[in-house]
Design an enzyme around this catalytic site. Structure first.
Site, PDB file in Angstrom:
ATOM      1  N   LYS A 134       1.299  -4.315  -2.706  1.00 18.95           N
ATOM      2  CA  LYS A 134       1.411  -3.995  -1.292  1.00 18.95           C
ATOM      3  C   LYS A 134       0.005  -3.899  -0.711  1.00 18.95           C
ATOM      4  O   LYS A 134      -0.798  -3.061  -1.126  1.00 18.95           O
ATOM      5  CB  LYS A 134       2.160  -2.680  -1.076  1.00 18.95           C
ATOM      6  CG  LYS A 134       2.323  -2.308   0.398  1.00 18.95           C
ATOM      7  CD  LYS A 134       3.093  -1.012   0.558  1.00 18.95           C
ATOM      8  CE  LYS A 134       3.266  -0.631   2.014  1.00 18.95           C
ATOM      9  NZ  LYS A 134       4.021   0.634   2.170  1.00 18.95           N
TER      10      LYS A 134
ATOM     11  N   LYS B 265       4.171  -7.577  -0.683  1.00 16.68           N
ATOM     12  CA  LYS B 265       4.282  -7.234   0.736  1.00 16.68           C
ATOM     13  C   LYS B 265       2.894  -7.274   1.365  1.00 16.68           C
ATOM     14  O   LYS B 265       1.968  -6.680   0.795  1.00 16.68           O
ATOM     15  CB  LYS B 265       4.893  -5.826   0.880  1.00 16.68           C
ATOM     16  CG  LYS B 265       5.123  -5.381   2.317  1.00 16.68           C
ATOM     17  CD  LYS B 265       5.721  -3.980   2.378  1.00 16.68           C
ATOM     18  CE  LYS B 265       5.941  -3.553   3.814  1.00 16.68           C
ATOM     19  NZ  LYS B 265       6.494  -2.187   3.916  1.00 16.68           N
TER      20      LYS B 265
END
Length: 329
Positions: A196, A254
């Protein structure tokens, strides 16, 4: 050798193109993110995410039934926590009768077969908008992971099928998996946000949950000490392999489109499913450009989702999930 081999022969019609197509998106590919708020009969449009909404529990049940009818079999829950329930330790996150815990039960009561994934992070519950406990101007890793493990256990007790820790604290997968095993939740899965990035694409999401870092003295102004540097590539594989060793069943990259090289690197390196989150900023950009008439909304949505699948995604969390399924149907 040309003209014996003409590549265009395999593009002559839609029937031919469909026959030789290497990747296709289906309803089974999608995780639908859902935002939940307190109250009744509430369906609040998010200003920076046109045509996307926060739902009260009664309307959440209706939304879940519609998703299931379309063939979407997984949802990812996020909650907007009232300001008066926020503190530095995310105390409300452990409330067995909290909004998240009730949302899990509402989804399961509505559609028992629906796969329920839950956001495990402190930022919706934090008075400071961070994913961890703040002390002396820093996010404290180990104090945070202990709370996250208890938070995950609370979700599992409420009926969650998969926990989705999105915080990027070191060691939180091991803490969570160990506690789940100790408490007998052997079948509860973990989908780790393993890679992320500290992205600029999260703004609309933070508007949706009012979870942006606060501008205050001695509070970190961003999340760069725990989310990954967008410049780094090899680090993503290292982070992901460590999460798998600690007990992650699914790993996630992400954001989506700007990180397709990372998706492919991780897909090549691991033997577990790889999720990709097409984030709020990606959603908002398409909506804004389409509203201006600068691009074909539906065509771009399907092209981006196909690109994510082509890069190696096993599943896609997307705010376009419902619309995309209607298009491909």
């Amino acid at each position: 050798m040309y003209p014996l081999r003409r590549n265009r022969r395999l593009r002559t019609s839609e029937a031919m193109r469909s026959l030789v197509r290497e990747n296709a998106i289906t309803p089974n590919d999608f995780i639908a993110p859902l935002f939940v708020v307190e109250g009744k009969n509430k369906k609040e449009e998010i200003a920076s995410m046109p045509n996307y909404f926060r739902f009260s529990l009664d309307l959440l049940e209706k939304e879940v039934k519609e998703l299931w009818s379309l063939g979407i079999k997984s949802v990812l829950l996020f909650v907007k926590v009232p300001e008066n329930l926020k503190d530095n330790a995310g105390t409300e996150a452990l409330n067995a009768d909290g909004l998240m815990q009730r949302a899990i039960k509402s989804v399961k009561n509505s559609v028992p077969e629906m796969l329920v994934m839950t956001d495990v992070a402190l930022d919706p519950y934090s008075a400071y908008g961070h994913d961890g406990v703040i002390a002396d101007g820093k996010v404290i890793n180990d104090d945070t992971t202990a709370i996250l493990a208890e938070m995950g256990l609370s979700h599992a007790k409420a009926g969650a099928d998969v926990l989705a820790p999105s915080d990027m604290m070191d060691g939180r997968i091991f803490e969570m998996r160990s506690l789940l095993e100790d408490e007998g939740f052997h079948e509860t899965g973990i989908m780790s946000y393993s890679a992320k990035y500290a992205s600029a694409f999260y703004g609309p999401f933070r508007d949706a949950l009012d979870s942006a870092p606060v501008d205050a003295e001695n509070i970190p102004k961003d999340k760069k000490t725990y989310q990954m540097d967008p410049s780094n590539r090899e680090e993503a594989v290292k982070e992901t392999l460590m999460d798998i060793e600690e007990g992650a069943d699914i790993v996630m990259v992400k954001p989506g489109l700007c990180y397709l090289d990372i998706v492919r690197d991780i897909r090549n390196a691991v033997d577990v499913p790889v999720a990709v989150y097409q984030v709020s900023g990606e959603y908002a950009m398409i909506k804004a450009a389409a509203e201006k008439g600068w691009l074909d909304h539906d065509a771009v949505v399907l092209e981006q989702l196909t690109a994510i699948k082509r890069a190696g995604a096993s599943m896609i969390a997307s705010y376009f999930a419902k619309d995309a399924v209607k298009l491909i149907s």
